[in-house]
Motif scaffolding. Structure first.
Motif, PDB file in Angstrom:
ATOM      1  N   ASN A  14       0.841  -1.204   0.000  1.00 30.52           N
ATOM      2  CA  ASN A  14       0.000   0.000   0.000  1.00 30.52           C
ATOM      3  C   ASN A  14       0.874   1.251   0.000  1.00 30.52           C
ATOM      4  O   ASN A  14       0.638   2.184  -0.777  1.00 30.52           O
ATOM      5  N   GLY A  72      -3.638   2.444  -3.425  1.00 28.23           N
ATOM      6  CA  GLY A  72      -2.835   1.305  -2.976  1.00 28.23           C
ATOM      7  C   GLY A  72      -3.679   0.266  -2.261  1.00 28.23           C
ATOM      8  O   GLY A  72      -3.525  -0.943  -2.483  1.00 28.23           O
ATOM      9  N   LYS A  73      -4.569   0.715  -1.406  1.00 30.68           N
ATOM     10  CA  LYS A  73      -5.447  -0.214  -0.682  1.00 30.68           C
ATOM     11  C   LYS A  73      -6.437  -0.881  -1.640  1.00 30.68           C
ATOM     12  O   LYS A  73      -6.756  -2.061  -1.485  1.00 30.68           O
TER      13      LYS A  73
END
Length: 132
Positions: A14, A72-73
């Motif tokens: 992430n 990113g998550k």
């Protein structure tokens, strides 16, 4: 509801993905500002730092407030939730979380706090979990 906290490698991915996106976004914004605003064409480190700070803050605050996740998550299929309720975090919690990211060396706190948490998790009472 079964929830599983994101592992250290997921948290690191992430961070890497969001850092690359933040870098590209910052480069584009600063380039456009310098190109189209004549007063900014002179190298100004204060302006660059302020712009980077603002972009970084807005990137995390908007993404986590609206989507409970940064890009990113989303890519690693994880999301941000409140620690006790596992619901979408409130705006004040996301604000605290985002401001805590500016604590010097905060990213390294994951190695000292245990349970894959960093200070911005602990102080905002939020966690990153795997999507189910």
């Amino acid at each position: 509801m079964r929830t599983e906290q994101a592992r250290l490698i997921v948290r690191f991915l992430n961070f890497l993905i969001d850092s690359v996106i933040f870098g590209i976004l910052s480069y584009i914004v600063v380039s456009l500002l310098v190109r189209y605003h004549s007063a900014l064409q002179v190298y100004n480190i204060g302006f660059l730092r302020f712009t980077a700070f603002l972009i970084y803050f807005l990137y995390y605050f908007i993404c986590e407030s609206v989507f409970s996740a940064t890009p990113g998550k989303l890519i690693t299929k994880s999301k941000l939730v409140e620690k006790n309720t596992f619901l979408k975090p409130s705006i004040p919690k996301v604000f605290v979380r985002t401001m805590c990211r500016f604590i010097p060396l905060e990213a390294f706190s994951i190695f000292f706090t245990g349970n894959n948490l960093v200070w911005h998790d602990l102080l905002s009472r939020t966690i990153v979990i795997n999507k189910t």
